[in-house]
Write a protein that holds these residues in place. Sequence first.
Motif, short mmCIF file in Angstrom:
data_model
loop_
_atom_site.label_atom_id
_atom_site.label_comp_id
_atom_site.label_asym_id
_atom_site.label_seq_id
_atom_site.Cartn_x
_atom_site.Cartn_y
_atom_site.Cartn_z
N ALA A 284 0.83 -1.21 0.00
CA ALA A 284 0.00 0.00 0.00
C ALA A 284 0.86 1.26 0.00
O ALA A 284 0.59 2.21 -0.75
CB ALA A 284 -0.92 -0.02 1.22
N TYR A 285 1.89 1.31 0.83
CA TYR A 285 2.76 2.48 0.86
C TYR A 285 3.51 2.66 -0.46
O TYR A 285 3.67 3.79 -0.94
CB TYR A 285 3.76 2.36 2.01
CG TYR A 285 3.31 3.07 3.27
CD1 TYR A 285 3.48 4.45 3.40
CD2 TYR A 285 2.71 2.38 4.30
CE1 TYR A 285 3.06 5.11 4.55
CE2 TYR A 285 2.29 3.02 5.46
CZ TYR A 285 2.46 4.40 5.58
OH TYR A 285 2.04 5.05 6.70
N ALA A 288 1.10 4.08 -2.93
CA ALA A 288 0.76 5.46 -2.60
C ALA A 288 1.88 6.42 -2.98
O ALA A 288 1.62 7.52 -3.50
CB ALA A 288 0.46 5.56 -1.10
N THR A 461 -1.83 -2.64 -3.04
CA THR A 461 -1.86 -1.55 -4.03
C THR A 461 -3.29 -1.09 -4.31
O THR A 461 -3.56 0.12 -4.45
CB THR A 461 -1.19 -1.99 -5.33
OG1 THR A 461 -1.87 -3.14 -5.86
CG2 THR A 461 0.26 -2.37 -5.09
N ALA A 464 -4.83 0.74 -1.18
CA ALA A 464 -4.42 2.13 -1.02
C ALA A 464 -5.30 3.06 -1.85
O ALA A 464 -5.70 4.13 -1.40
CB ALA A 464 -2.95 2.29 -1.43
N VAL A 470 -3.16 6.30 3.24
CA VAL A 470 -2.40 5.23 3.89
C VAL A 470 -1.76 5.81 5.14
O VAL A 470 -0.99 6.78 5.05
CB VAL A 470 -1.31 4.65 2.95
CG1 VAL A 470 -0.50 3.59 3.67
CG2 VAL A 470 -1.95 4.08 1.70
#
Length: 579
Positions: A284-285, A288, A461, A464, A470
């Motif tokens: 996710a990070y 983002a 992914t 996010a 996030v």
Amino acid sequence: MTTHISKAPGAGTPAPRTTLLRAITAAGGLATVASTFLAWTWTSDFPGDLTVYGYPGGLQVLTLALGLATLLFAVAALDVRGLRWLTPAGSTAALRLLALGAFATTWFTLLAIAVDQGGLVNLEPGGWVAAVATAVPVATAFLLTDDTRPVCRPRQLPSWADILIIAAVFALGLYVVNYGIQTDEDNPEPFIGYLIALCFAAAAFLKAGLITRLSGLTSTYRSLTLVAALVTALVFPFTQDKASYTELGVNIAIFATVALGLNIVVGLAGLLDLGYVAFLGVGAYTAALVSGTAASTIHVTFPFWAAMLAGALASLVFGVLIGAPTLRLRGDYLAIVTLGFGEIFRIAVSNLDGTSGPSVTNGPNGVPNIPPLEIFGFNFDDEHSFAGFTLDSNSNYYLLMLLVTVIVVLIFSRAGNSRIGRAWVAIREDETAATAMGINGFRVKLIAFALGATLAGVAGTIWAHVQTTVVPEQYVFAGPVPPNSTFLLAAVILGGMGTIGGPLLGAALLFLIPEKLEFLQDYQLLAFGIALILLMRFRPEGIIPNRRQQLEYHETGQLDVPDQAALSGSAVGVTKAEA
């Protein structure tokens, strides 16, 4: 020497008392059905409006369904031609469960009316009729003798009939799921009644042998079953009339996919990973930071396919880096190390704010304002029309997540049936014995760890972009709101380790129940603990069991030593005449 088996007079014919009890049970089921067409209360303030005569509403629909099932199973127990297929494993246990389900659902509704409205005086005569009608089948069903028997091979049906049965089952499943999702969000009573009815009905069908028959049918038509499941999932967003319902489907699909990735690590390889949610956070990070948001500290913009690959690759690298030095550990030691990794990830992204550490993740503020996904000009945040239906942003993300889920299922299935998959199972059962047979335990475990991390990164992914923000607090070991490692591990164990459908069902239940019952969110860990205790006591293999583990957890009787009476052949009704 010739052996003759004598048959007692009247054998195979139910005794008059048994026939009478079954008839009374059927009459009670019929009375239960009739009671749902009466008003149970005078006020429409109770959810579902149970004030109308002539048709059921709200929780009365559940009582109607269970009462009708009780009636059908009781009639089938009377050996009525055309209904015997309902009870291939016997009718008594299923009758008891269905009668109890109707009784519990009805009495819960009546008590809820009394509590919410201020006393039993708020019950109409129809409510009292329902209370008595549902009590009759319970009393008579428990007086019946148990007639449990092994499930025999069913009569061969034409292929078109089998196909229609599979289609009908999936259509019914979609209706049942929609009923639970579309219950009143502001009142917990309809969903609690739904859970009560669903649990008793599922247990009854299992005891009756219907689920065993259905499993055999889906095994015969495996490809058709997969197509039916996919079509049912595709139809889901077209059957919802609120965006919040489709949003539930998106979140369930995301967490079910992550749970399926964890199932590779826990269910197949037997590695207890308590920090798995960190890999979801890595994906996710990464997505983002490369999404092009103004809050990103690296100021790059990747197309979605590149962002997904970047998230998957970053999670893969972290999986290898964490797994390489730790996977030589076993059992509790490995669990403690992975728990530590999950906490290190959360603390690290909180400190990468430019003050406590390098400026990468904006620290506790996270990465907000993530732009919507856009693939080949298709913006997922815009509404789109298809065949006369309007798909909102949640429906778009749901269909995208469904595609990802299908890919993950294929990866899990192919990996589990491969040579590597068999090595994972060998490691899970006995690592020492597997190593003695020539399996490189470290390499095999590292592959499982890396593959599970990669699948979590792919789901991260999309997660996010769905959340548009996030923050570190989303990725903890335990918390009132998913995702967290406790939630994912409970989904795998509850659903069934080592299976495909188990984590999907477990994640759906564990996400949907706290979402519908908001008062449970502060007691989520308590609910998880109670659920796992009950599961370990009554069904340790999970709701959808792996066949190997089901045989391990339950006595099969294959190694029992027969008693002397069986060896000598002195059974009742057997006479021997010498030639």
